[in-house]
Motif scaffolding. Structure first.
Motif, short mmCIF file in Angstrom:
data_model
loop_
_atom_site.label_atom_id
_atom_site.label_comp_id
_atom_site.label_asym_id
_atom_site.label_seq_id
_atom_site.Cartn_x
_atom_site.Cartn_y
_atom_site.Cartn_z
N GLY A 75 15.06 -5.10 2.27
CA GLY A 75 15.57 -4.21 3.24
C GLY A 75 14.59 -3.28 3.72
O GLY A 75 14.66 -2.24 4.69
N CYS A 76 13.21 -3.45 3.49
CA CYS A 76 12.25 -2.82 3.77
C CYS A 76 11.23 -3.45 4.93
O CYS A 76 11.37 -4.80 4.99
CB CYS A 76 11.51 -2.32 2.72
SG CYS A 76 12.11 -1.16 1.62
N ARG A 77 10.33 -2.99 5.48
CA ARG A 77 9.26 -3.51 6.37
C ARG A 77 8.12 -4.05 5.67
O ARG A 77 7.80 -3.35 4.69
CB ARG A 77 8.91 -2.64 7.53
CG ARG A 77 8.06 -3.26 8.36
CD ARG A 77 7.74 -2.20 9.68
NE ARG A 77 6.72 -1.23 9.19
CZ ARG A 77 5.42 -1.41 8.92
NH1 ARG A 77 4.96 -2.51 9.09
NH2 ARG A 77 4.89 -0.49 8.70
N VAL A 78 7.54 -5.11 5.87
CA VAL A 78 6.44 -5.70 5.14
C VAL A 78 5.36 -5.22 5.78
O VAL A 78 4.98 -5.21 6.86
CB VAL A 78 6.40 -7.24 5.08
CG1 VAL A 78 5.05 -7.40 4.54
CG2 VAL A 78 7.42 -7.80 4.21
N ASP A 79 4.44 -4.50 5.01
CA ASP A 79 3.37 -3.45 5.64
C ASP A 79 2.05 -4.59 5.48
O ASP A 79 1.37 -4.63 6.59
CB ASP A 79 2.99 -2.33 4.80
CG ASP A 79 1.87 -1.40 5.24
OD1 ASP A 79 2.06 -1.05 6.55
OD2 ASP A 79 0.83 -1.30 4.46
N ARG A 80 1.99 -5.18 4.37
CA ARG A 80 0.81 -5.92 4.25
C ARG A 80 1.36 -7.24 3.32
O ARG A 80 2.01 -7.09 2.27
CB ARG A 80 -0.13 -5.35 3.53
CG ARG A 80 -1.60 -6.17 3.21
CD ARG A 80 -2.60 -5.32 2.51
NE ARG A 80 -3.81 -6.10 2.30
CZ ARG A 80 -4.83 -5.75 1.95
NH1 ARG A 80 -4.78 -4.60 0.95
NH2 ARG A 80 -5.69 -6.75 1.77
N LEU A 81 0.80 -8.33 3.72
CA LEU A 81 1.01 -9.65 2.98
C LEU A 81 -0.23 -10.36 2.72
O LEU A 81 -1.02 -10.78 3.55
CB LEU A 81 1.88 -10.74 4.08
CG LEU A 81 2.20 -11.84 3.22
CD1 LEU A 81 3.35 -11.58 2.39
CD2 LEU A 81 2.88 -12.88 4.47
N THR A 82 -0.46 -10.63 1.35
CA THR A 82 -1.51 -11.32 0.86
C THR A 82 -1.22 -12.67 0.03
O THR A 82 0.14 -12.56 -0.46
CB THR A 82 -2.47 -10.45 -0.18
OG1 THR A 82 -1.72 -10.03 -1.14
CG2 THR A 82 -2.92 -9.32 0.73
N GLY A 83 -2.14 -13.29 -0.29
CA GLY A 83 -1.69 -14.61 -1.05
C GLY A 83 -2.22 -15.75 -0.44
O GLY A 83 -3.21 -15.80 0.30
N ASP A 84 -1.53 -16.56 -0.79
CA ASP A 84 -1.75 -18.09 -0.37
C ASP A 84 -0.33 -18.71 0.15
O ASP A 84 0.52 -18.21 0.00
CB ASP A 84 -2.68 -18.83 -1.46
CG ASP A 84 -1.94 -19.41 -2.70
OD1 ASP A 84 -0.65 -19.07 -2.62
OD2 ASP A 84 -2.49 -19.67 -3.65
N GLN A 85 -0.52 -20.13 0.39
CA GLN A 85 0.55 -20.67 1.01
C GLN A 85 1.93 -20.93 -0.24
O GLN A 85 2.96 -21.25 0.22
CB GLN A 85 0.34 -22.12 1.95
CG GLN A 85 -0.26 -23.13 0.71
CD GLN A 85 -1.62 -23.04 0.53
OE1 GLN A 85 -2.52 -21.93 0.69
NE2 GLN A 85 -2.50 -24.23 -0.03
N ALA A 86 1.45 -20.91 -1.39
CA ALA A 86 2.34 -21.11 -2.22
C ALA A 86 2.88 -19.74 -2.89
O ALA A 86 4.35 -19.67 -3.37
CB ALA A 86 1.78 -21.89 -3.48
N MET A 87 2.46 -18.69 -3.16
CA MET A 87 2.79 -17.39 -3.59
C MET A 87 1.92 -16.25 -2.90
O MET A 87 0.73 -16.31 -2.67
CB MET A 87 2.18 -17.30 -5.09
CG MET A 87 2.71 -15.99 -5.68
SD MET A 87 2.33 -15.67 -7.45
CE MET A 87 3.34 -16.56 -8.18
#
Length: 127
Positions: A75-87
């Motif tokens: 229910g929140c906005r994603v501010d930052r996304l990190t990781g790889d294609q699996a996790m």
């Protein structure tokens, strides 16, 4: 034959294991586009584990569906996304700004000099 089966079974069971930061958080399974994710939310952080066998060579190829899935569950906005294609891990903005960066808990290694004296010296070093 039996050891190979047990090794394969344990490898498959580990495919959807939460990272230590999200241990004990029940996942919510979400289908977004051609991807299937297990989403775990803890506070203002989220983790998305991709479950399907869709070919994805970079985070950019599954990033948008992961963001949509995380936003739907949290229910929140994603501010930052990190990781790889699996996790993937996300920092969430739930209206009060993004979560502050996680700080490492300091650990001190201490030595006491002259412990039998009336006044001792305690020296601590960050570890």
């Amino acid at each position: 034959m039996r050891p190979l089966f047990l090794i394969s079974l344990s490898a498959l069971a580990a495919c959807d294991t939460a990272s230590p930061d999200f241990a004990g958080v029940a996942p919510v399974r979400v289908e977004a586009g051609a991807s299937v994710f297990d989403i775990r939310v803890a506070g203002r952080r989220a983790e998305a584990v991709r479950l399907n066998a869709q070919p994805a060579f970079r985070l950019s190829s599954v990033g948008v569906p992961a963001v949509l899935a995380i936003e739907a569950v949290s229910g929140c906005r994603v501010d930052r996304l990190t990781g790889d294609q699996a996790m993937m891990r996300a920092t969430l903005d739930c209206g009060s700004g993004a979560a502050p960066p996680r700080r490492r808990v300091p650990y001190l290694e201490c030595d006491m000099f002259d412990p039998d004296a009336a006044v001792s010296e305690l020296v601590c070093y960050p570890f």
